[in-house]
Design an enzyme around this catalytic site. Structure first.
Site, PDB file in Angstrom:
ATOM      1  N   GLU A 194      -0.920  11.170   5.159  1.00  0.00           N
ATOM      2  CA  GLU A 194      -2.287  11.708   5.223  1.00  0.00           C
ATOM      3  C   GLU A 194      -2.382  13.062   5.930  1.00  0.00           C
ATOM      4  OE1 GLU A 194      -4.513  10.742   3.390  1.00  0.00           O
ATOM      5  OE2 GLU A 194      -4.544   8.574   3.141  1.00  0.00           O
TER       6      GLU A 194
ATOM      7  N   GLY B 115     -10.275   7.315  -1.226  1.00  0.00           N
ATOM      8  CA  GLY B 115     -10.354   8.111  -2.451  1.00  0.00           C
ATOM      9  C   GLY B 115     -10.667   9.560  -2.108  1.00  0.00           C
TER      10      GLY B 115
ATOM     11  N   LYS C  65      -5.802  19.717  -5.888  1.00  0.00           N
ATOM     12  CA  LYS C  65      -5.241  19.052  -4.699  1.00  0.00           C
ATOM     13  C   LYS C  65      -4.044  18.176  -5.091  1.00  0.00           C
ATOM     14  CE  LYS C  65      -4.894  15.238  -2.112  1.00  0.00           C
ATOM     15  NZ  LYS C  65      -4.745  13.823  -2.395  1.00  0.00           N
TER      16      LYS C  65
ATOM     17  N   ASP D 145       0.864  -1.171   0.000  1.00  0.00           N
ATOM     18  CA  ASP D 145       0.000   0.000   0.000  1.00  0.00           C
ATOM     19  C   ASP D 145       0.913   1.236   0.000  1.00  0.00           C
ATOM     20  OD1 ASP D 145      -2.260   1.738   0.612  1.00  0.00           O
ATOM     21  OD2 ASP D 145      -1.465   1.779   2.664  1.00  0.00           O
TER      22      ASP D 145
ATOM     23  N   ASP E  17      -1.680  -0.451   6.061  1.00  0.00           N
ATOM     24  CA  ASP E  17      -1.710   0.299   7.331  1.00  0.00           C
ATOM     25  C   ASP E  17      -3.118   0.463   7.892  1.00  0.00           C
ATOM     26  OD1 ASP E  17      -2.466   2.229   5.234  1.00  0.00           O
ATOM     27  OD2 ASP E  17      -2.515   3.617   6.923  1.00  0.00           O
TER      28      ASP E  17
ATOM     29  N   ASP F 126      -0.282   5.129   0.987  1.00  0.00           N
ATOM     30  CA  ASP F 126      -0.548   6.129   2.034  1.00  0.00           C
ATOM     31  C   ASP F 126      -0.639   5.454   3.392  1.00  0.00           C
ATOM     32  OD1 ASP F 126      -0.695   8.470   0.390  1.00  0.00           O
ATOM     33  OD2 ASP F 126      -2.496   7.590  -0.456  1.00  0.00           O
TER      34      ASP F 126
ATOM     35  N   THR G 212      -5.111   3.286  -3.369  1.00  0.00           N
ATOM     36  CA  THR G 212      -6.263   4.075  -3.777  1.00  0.00           C
ATOM     37  C   THR G 212      -5.846   5.439  -4.314  1.00  0.00           C
ATOM     38  OG1 THR G 212      -7.609   2.983  -2.128  1.00  0.00           O
ATOM     39  CG2 THR G 212      -8.339   5.136  -2.792  1.00  0.00           C
TER      40      THR G 212
ATOM     41  N   ARG H  74     -14.054  11.070  -0.697  1.00  0.00           N
ATOM     42  CA  ARG H  74     -13.972  11.620   0.667  1.00  0.00           C
ATOM     43  C   ARG H  74     -14.639  12.996   0.715  1.00  0.00           C
ATOM     44  NH1 ARG H  74      -8.296  10.883   1.829  1.00  0.00           N
ATOM     45  NH2 ARG H  74      -9.018   8.733   1.979  1.00  0.00           N
TER      46      ARG H  74
HETATM   47  C1  XBP Z   1      -5.320   6.296   0.685  1.00  0.00           C
HETATM   48  C2  XBP Z   1      -6.477   6.988   0.132  1.00  0.00           C
HETATM   49  C3  XBP Z   1      -6.312   8.113  -0.810  1.00  0.00           C
HETATM   50  C4  XBP Z   1      -5.514   9.274  -0.220  1.00  0.00           C
HETATM   51  C5  XBP Z   1      -5.664  10.530  -1.026  1.00  0.00           C
HETATM   52  O1  XBP Z   1      -4.885   5.336  -0.199  1.00  0.00           O
HETATM   53  O2  XBP Z   1      -7.596   6.599   0.434  1.00  0.00           O
HETATM   54  O3  XBP Z   1      -7.588   8.573  -1.156  1.00  0.00           O
HETATM   55  O4  XBP Z   1      -5.994   9.567   1.069  1.00  0.00           O
HETATM   56  O5  XBP Z   1      -5.299  10.348  -2.351  1.00  0.00           O
HETATM   57  P1  XBP Z   1      -3.977   4.038   0.194  1.00  0.00           P
HETATM   58  P2  XBP Z   1      -6.269  10.831  -3.547  1.00  0.00           P
HETATM   59  O6  XBP Z   1      -3.897   3.894   1.683  1.00  0.00           O
HETATM   60  O7  XBP Z   1      -4.707   2.912  -0.487  1.00  0.00           O
HETATM   61  O8  XBP Z   1      -2.625   4.304  -0.430  1.00  0.00           O
HETATM   62  O9  XBP Z   1      -6.745  12.210  -3.180  1.00  0.00           O
HETATM   63  O10 XBP Z   1      -5.391  10.814  -4.768  1.00  0.00           O
HETATM   64  O11 XBP Z   1      -7.411   9.851  -3.621  1.00  0.00           O
HETATM   65 MG    MG Z   2      -3.037   3.085   3.387  1.00  0.00          MG
END
Ligand code: XBP
Ligand code: MG
Length: 254
Positions: free
Chosen positions: A18, A52, A82, A9, A180, A11, A120, A56
């Site tokens: 985040e 996403g 963004k 993964d 995570d 983020d 994502t 969100r």
């Molecule tokens: C985390 C998410 C993403 C990010 C923001 O993805 O849910 O939406 O918070 O990125 P992961 P975007 O943990 O699967 O890596 O604004 O490009 O969606």
């Molecule tokens: Mg993640």
């Protein structure tokens, strides 16, 4: 069959993106577009349950009918801004990788394991994070980068992991996922993958009962990780390939 690939993964797993990067990039876009709201740390944490960025923002607006209600096209345009802010932050070298990530990526290469990404987040975000932390050639270290809108249903649906497995040409039983969050765990498990969790400030306390192990991070020599849940709970570890092979073998016992 031996363990063939690690699927990461992004983020929260590769880097703690985040709170100080995605959230800040959203707020910059909101300000730039003249929108009358910002996301503070707890509010953003609450809406992380929705994966996403576009999804969100839509969920937040649905919960706040007094705020201007935006069309899908408006949301897409805010999200593009963004992404631009996020990429600028990464290009400026704002965020390091989490402890042990670079070490483990190098070890996987040395042991001949394939690397992949299932996330994502938007592809441009992955590319800028990898290049800023590991160098211009870093994306090529990954056999497959599955990201963002490439699948119709984002995590917790299994689609992104199923997509990445298809690209790798491997079955779930040959691979291990590193995640995570509970949404990520559900997605990986839904695709049949054994999963190790490295939790973050935002994801601690979520339901990780389906994980092989839950750790605070992957560990470095000077600061080993702690196993928080799973068979060896309480132990200190530096997660390397033999460790992952041992844990992955347990997932095949049943
Ligand atoms: C985390 C998410 C993403 C990010 C923001 O993805 O849910 O939406 O918070 O990125 P992961 P975007 O943990 O699967 O890596 O604004 O490009 O969606
Ligand atoms: Mg993640």
């Amino acid at each position: 069959m031996p363990l063939r690939a690690l699927i990461f993964d992004v983020d929260g797993t590769l880097a703690d993106t985040e709170r100080d990067a995605h959230r800040v990039a959203f707020n910059r876009a909101f300000a730039e577009m003249g929108l009358p709201f910002r996301w503070d740390v707890p509010t953003y944490g609450h809406y992380l349950k929705v994966t996403g960025g576009k999804e969100r923002l839509r969920a937040f607006l649905n919960d706040h009918p007094q705020l201007p209600q935006l069309s899908d096209a408006d949301i897409a345009s805010i999200h593009r801004q963004k992404t631009r802010h996020y990429v600028e932050m990464m290009n400026a070298g704002l965020l390091p990788l989490r402890p042990g990530v670079e070490r483990l990526l190098n070890a996987a290469r040395d042991h001949g394991l394939l690397l992949a990404i299932a996330t994502t987040t938007t592809p441009a975000n992955v590319e800028s994070l990898l290049k800023s932390t590991l160098g211009a050639e870093a994306p090529q270290r990954f056999h497959t980068i599955g990201a963002g809108d490439v699948v119709p249903h984002k995590k917790p649906a299994p689609d992104i992991y199923t997509h990445v497995l298809g690209q790798l040409g491997l079955s779930a039983a040959d691979c291990l996922a590193i995640e995570d969050s509970a949404n990520g765990l559900q997605s990986a498990c839904g695709a049949g993958l054994a999963t190790v969790i490295t939790q973050t400030e935002y994801t601690q306390g979520q339901d990780f009962s389906a994980a092989l192990r839950v750790l605070d991070h992957l560990g470095e020599k000077a600061s080993p990780a702690q196993v928080l849940q799973g068979r060896s709970a309480g132990e200190r570890v530096i997660v390397d390939i033999p460790t992952l092979r041992e844990w992955w073998a347990e997932s095949r016992e049943h």
